[in-house]
Design an enzyme around this catalytic site. Structure first.
Site, mmCIF file in Angstrom:
data_model
loop_
_atom_site.group_PDB
_atom_site.id
_atom_site.type_symbol
_atom_site.label_atom_id
_atom_site.label_comp_id
_atom_site.label_asym_id
_atom_site.label_seq_id
_atom_site.Cartn_x
_atom_site.Cartn_y
_atom_site.Cartn_z
ATOM 1 N N HIS A 14 38.986 33.363 39.890
ATOM 2 C CA HIS A 14 38.141 34.556 39.812
ATOM 3 C C HIS A 14 36.663 34.254 40.058
ATOM 4 C CE1 HIS A 14 41.408 37.216 38.797
ATOM 5 N NE2 HIS A 14 41.824 36.328 37.894
ATOM 6 N N TYR B 167 34.134 37.714 33.631
ATOM 7 C CA TYR B 167 34.896 36.484 33.392
ATOM 8 C C TYR B 167 34.681 35.502 34.542
ATOM 9 C CZ TYR B 167 38.922 33.358 33.354
ATOM 10 O OH TYR B 167 39.728 32.250 33.406
ATOM 11 N N LYS C 296 32.722 31.651 34.835
ATOM 12 C CA LYS C 296 33.253 30.428 35.431
ATOM 13 C C LYS C 296 32.272 29.859 36.451
ATOM 14 C CE LYS C 296 37.010 30.135 33.076
ATOM 15 N NZ LYS C 296 37.198 29.010 32.123
#
Length: 279
Positions: free
Chosen positions: A124, A147, A151
């Protein structure tokens, strides 16, 4: 000279490793694969695992508590970081757990003298690429939500800690790590526990790791991704994504137009407004 500076690590069978988030679903599956190959595993989590192998021990830690992490990391040869919120959440929660928590893990690892971290990142981080685009680790990040954005932060943090302190990171952009892929998208990006273990061991031991990013995907998938960086380090997936293993995933897709266009699927579609945009 420190391990972080030389890149040299003990032989696999002599390694004492820690897994932050080791009681979670991915951590538990990975431990089953690793426990017979390393000397010991220290499971580092808020919650105790349901069971432990003979060479495993559990330490209750809060990833926001740097002092407890430093103590828990003592004596480890390497670290696998899998902890965090694994889905979309509020900005406050993402910042507190995924951003601040990962920062605390890295700083505690530096202070504890750990030379290498395998960082569990996610597909993602590049989820806003169309499925017709082949993405490499050198492609610009295009997160598909908060999210994924967290990362991206973690990957950049890993680079900072190598540049400043020589702490090496092997960054795995994990695909779908469910026991069985259940959708057409999951089939494209599924990674088995055995193949994830292979990548983790490469990350913990290979001398050419500095800040190295690869994709976590098994054989037969990954057409969206250029994983030659992993292959150059010896990654040769052993598990094949096949129809007979997950026939339900080959049913007609129920994805929306936006989900079916972008690699991130439903993560892209969350709060998406307007027509499909290409850049």
């Amino acid at each position: 000279m420190k391990q972080a500076e030389t890149g040299l690590m003990p032989e696999i069978g002599q390694m004492n490793i820690g897994i932050v988030g080791g009681s979670g679903r991915v951590g538990t599956a990975l431990r089953r694969e690793l426990s017979k190959r390393v000397r010991s595993i220290r499971v580092l989590d808020l919650n105790a695992p349901s069971e432990l192998a003979e060479n495993e021990e559990f330490r209750a830690v809060d990833m926001l508590d740097q002092a407890s992490l430093e103590t828990a990391f003592a004596g480890l040869d390497g670290l696998v970081h899998l902890a965090g919120i694994p889905r979309e959440a509020s900005l406050d929660d993402i910042l507190e757990i995924n951003v601040r928590g990962t920062s605390t893990v890295y700083e505690a690892a530096r202070v504890a003298g750990i030379g290498r971290i395998v960082l569990g990142s996610s597909n993602h981080a590049v989820g806003f690429y169309p499925r017709t685009t082949r993405v490499s680790p050198e492609s610009p990040m295009r997160p598909d939500g908060l999210y994924g954005l967290s990362k991206c932060w973690s990957e950049l943090l890993a680079g900072l800690y190598y540049d400043k302190y020589g702490l090496r990171s092997f960054i795995i952009r994990i695909g779908n790590s469910a026991d069985r892929p259940k959708t057409p998208r999951a089939l494209e990006i599924w990674v088995s526990p055995a193949d994830l273990r292979q990548l983790v061991l490469i990350g913990l031991t290979h001398e050419d790791v500095d800040v190295t990013t690869v994709f976590g995907v098994s054989k037969g998938g990954g057409s969206w991704w250029d994983n030659s960086a992993a292959e150059k380090l010896g990654y040769a997936p052993v598990d094949m994504i096949v129809e007979r293993a997950a026939p339900e995933a080959f049913a007609e897709s129920d994805e929306s137009e936006v989900e079916a266009f972008y690699q991130g699927g439903r993560f892209v579609a969350t709060d998406y407004q307007g027509p499909i945009r290409i850049r």
